[in-house]
Design an enzyme around this catalytic site. Structure first.
Site, PDB file in Angstrom:
ATOM      1  N   ASP A   1       1.045  -1.160  -0.160  1.00  0.00           N
ATOM      2  CA  ASP A   1       0.133  -0.024  -0.921  1.00  0.00           C
ATOM      3  C   ASP A   1       1.048   1.450   0.485  1.00  0.00           C
ATOM      4  O   ASP A   1       2.169   1.398   0.654  1.00  0.00           O
ATOM      5  CB  ASP A   1      -0.797   0.007   1.363  1.00  0.00           C
ATOM      6  CG  ASP A   1      -0.487   0.271   2.591  1.00  0.00           C
ATOM      7  OD1 ASP A   1       1.038  -0.641   2.788  1.00  0.00           O
ATOM      8  OD2 ASP A   1      -0.938   0.570   3.584  1.00  0.00           O
TER       9      ASP A   1
ATOM     10  N   GLU B   1      -0.258  -1.212   5.726  1.00  0.00           N
ATOM     11  CA  GLU B   1       1.239  -0.629   6.802  1.00  0.00           C
ATOM     12  C   GLU B   1       1.003   0.751   6.980  1.00  0.00           C
ATOM     13  O   GLU B   1       1.520   1.146   7.626  1.00  0.00           O
ATOM     14  CB  GLU B   1       2.499  -0.907   5.990  1.00  0.00           C
ATOM     15  CG  GLU B   1       3.516  -0.786   7.312  1.00  0.00           C
ATOM     16  CD  GLU B   1       4.414   0.508   6.983  1.00  0.00           C
ATOM     17  OE1 GLU B   1       4.923   0.963   7.584  1.00  0.00           O
ATOM     18  OE2 GLU B   1       4.188   1.652   6.597  1.00  0.00           O
TER      19      GLU B   1
ATOM     20  N   GLU C   1      11.755  -1.903   3.213  1.00  0.00           N
ATOM     21  CA  GLU C   1      11.591  -0.533   2.748  1.00  0.00           C
ATOM     22  C   GLU C   1      12.145   0.524   2.609  1.00  0.00           C
ATOM     23  O   GLU C   1      14.291   0.325   3.046  1.00  0.00           O
ATOM     24  CB  GLU C   1      11.759   0.567   4.413  1.00  0.00           C
ATOM     25  CG  GLU C   1      10.222  -0.216   4.870  1.00  0.00           C
ATOM     26  CD  GLU C   1       9.018   0.494   4.835  1.00  0.00           C
ATOM     27  OE1 GLU C   1       8.853   1.140   4.037  1.00  0.00           O
ATOM     28  OE2 GLU C   1       7.554   0.181   5.556  1.00  0.00           O
TER      29      GLU C   1
ATOM     30  N   HIS D   1       5.782   9.737   1.847  1.00  0.00           N
ATOM     31  CA  HIS D   1       4.787  10.461   2.184  1.00  0.00           C
ATOM     32  C   HIS D   1       5.361  11.591   1.445  1.00  0.00           C
ATOM     33  O   HIS D   1       4.533  13.083   1.741  1.00  0.00           O
ATOM     34  CB  HIS D   1       5.008  10.138   3.394  1.00  0.00           C
ATOM     35  CG  HIS D   1       4.562   9.232   3.667  1.00  0.00           C
ATOM     36  ND1 HIS D   1       3.757   8.611   5.370  1.00  0.00           N
ATOM     37  CD2 HIS D   1       5.423   7.694   3.333  1.00  0.00           C
ATOM     38  CE1 HIS D   1       4.328   7.935   6.079  1.00  0.00           C
ATOM     39  NE2 HIS D   1       4.542   6.974   4.268  1.00  0.00           N
TER      40      HIS D   1
END
Lengths: 355, 355
Positions: B73, B127, B156, B330
């Site tokens: 996601d 997540e 990650e 983000h």
């Protein structure tokens, strides 16, 4: 709820009936409806409805006119409804601020048959919120002749004695800016909430003035009333806003008060969001002197801001005179002594009625 | 959309293909379908589907097992789709966090024919939202044996170097109480917003620890993330709440972190609203040492919280190793260097393949 209130009842009963219809600012329609219906049913007054304001007056051609004004709204409910009579005290939200005063006005409207002066009764909404929403603004804009008078009596709580003048009030936003970052790497950002700390420190150490005018002492104040900031639970926030309410003695204009606040919060962005000028004590007019004689005692300074300042700004001498201790306004323990309610009704009846 | 991805393609192309199937948290079904179909068509792995998680593994009877984990996601779309290759950078939502890592995993799944260790690939959902929705919870509950391993590699973004362990995170509310009063008589009340000032002062002067564990330096943090208080514009407020996020090095348990925060904010009511334990670097195990050698360079501390902590809690040593700069996660400008993607794939291939 009764279809109408019994305006001829004991004004204490009438106070309780008004209190038991909740009317937090913005939500006064039900109470305004009830007041309007009751005035139309039980008086010969000319009655006009404007939004959630209810206006009523005599048109007897008397040489002078006295306006009596009371707001219908209250601050938010704080587990203090319904009303509760305990000995000589009536408890509950709005008992003091200011449904006791509203009850006195309604009682006078229904029982004075031959007034000395023409009378105007103004019941209005949204006094407890931003000045721009105050119902008196709309009346002043749309029905200005309804506010004209030789004396205005604002029946806000004054311990049933005459309080003269009032302090000004100003709200400002003190704004801090920062830089967003992930809280896992907080040193990459600048925390705007942390930056509000210094403004709070200035509030903590602020020394408010005590100002003596015509023997009346006005005690100023500076209080944070809101604080807001935050983006998400893992983000260093880039903005925070502290809202501060300043109460200032009527020797200062709003412009002077603003200047003072800009000095207190130097280094921050300061935005004035709302203000109302104070009013100097004005007891020299004939009608005001008559009222002072009817009430007996010595007038004192009003500390809180009330709508006497609006009337003063319109050139109408204005005083506060109403039941209840203003120190109890906006507290959970708000109450009104039943004797205050009855005394205010009697003093005003004596002042206004030919008997 | 293609019926299956070409898992044998350049992992950069594979990253772009994954990015171009939007998969905001809660909406991963289409991408999970594609990953599942591709793994079934192009590998000999045992493949299992659980909700929007896709699991695949070898069963070769090797003495050790390595799990590679990546979430499917992304955070919400921010005008940054589809993917766009510009020189050495692939731009777009999820390029960095973490479809570059997912592409590396898929490439390894399709191309390692004779692995040194048994391999488990875990692609999971949700997540980027509340911990309770994280797909790893469901796997742990329904298929716990799929998370057992001697080493977990969470792909990650870590700038293609090994980041070891991770910091814990805790959110608390620091609450101040006061006494309401009318702001015209502020001295009758106690201002809860003013009372937050001292907590902000403690935040301003707080000296976060830098903690060295196995040569990895964890840099702690303590940041206000929200502040809230206020009753009305003319009321001294009786409550204010400051929400603080603490990031703490993995030498402290959540209980120790809470104790520390209670000391920092002594005198205030402190309520823990949310926490996740950190994870020690765990680089001492044999499998981790092999990976460190394959990667070269020196492992560094992971500052943000990642799912390595979940594996650590299950007793599985875990590291972060993936392409892209975590500082870009983000952000609208999210991108991944194509060299990072290729390097990660090569390092892991060298570590895991006999060939």
């Amino acid at each position: 709820m009764a279809d109408t209130l019994n305006l001829a009842a004991d004004p204490v009963e009438l106070t309780a009936a008004l209190v038991d219809v909740p009317s937090v600012s913005g939500d006064e329609a039900e109470l305004a409806d009830l007041v309007e219906r009751s005035l139309r049913a039980q008086t010969a007054l000319e009655v006009v409805r404007l939004g959630n304001c209810v206006l009523a007056r005599t048109n007897l051609g008397r040489p002078k006119r006295v306006v009596l004004a009371g707001h219908l709204d209250t601050v938010p409910v704080n587990d203090n409804l319904p009303s509760r009579l305990d000995g000589d005290l009536l408890h509950g939200l709005g008992t003091c601020d200011m449904k006791g005063g509203d009850a006195v006005m309604l009682s006078l409207a229904a029982t004075i048959e031959d007034p000395v002066h023409d009378l105007t009764f103004v019941f209005y909404d949204c006094e407890e919120v931003e000045a721009v929403r105050n119902g008196l603004n709309r009346i002043e804009r749309e029905l200005p002749e309804w506010l004209k008078a030789d004396l205005a009596i604002v029946c806000e709580p004054s311990n049933a004695i005459i309080e003269a003048g009032c302090q000004g009030t100003m709200r400002i936003e003190v704004r801090a800016k920062g830089v967003r970052a992930h809280t896992a790497r907080g040193w990459m950002g600048v925390n705007a909430i942390h930056a509000i700390g210094d403004a709070l420190r200035r509030l903590e150490t602020y020394e408010p003035r005590h100002v003596d005018i015509d023997g009346c002492v006005y005690r100023e104040g500076l209080q944070a009333v809101k604080v807001e900031g935050g983006v998400a639970g893992n983000v260093v926030p880039d903005a925070a806003v502290l809202t501060v309410n300043h109460r200032f003695a009527p020797d200062r204009s709003p412009e002077q008060a603003e200047q003072h606040l800009r000095e207190v919060f130097a280094g921050y962005e300061v935005v004035v969001t709302d203000f109302s000028a104070g009013a100097l004590p004005g007891l020299h007019t004939e009608a005001a002197q008559e009222l002072v004689r009817a009430a007996g005692g010595t007038p004192v300074a009003k500390l809180g801001w009330t709508d006497v300042a609006r009337f003063a700004a319109l050139g109408v001498p204005a005083v506060n005179f109403g039941p209840g201790d203003p120190l109890l306004a906006h507290t959970q323990q708000e109450h009104v002594p039943v004797n205050d309610v009855r005394r205010c009704r009697e003093v005003l009846w004596r002042f206004l009625s030919r008997g």
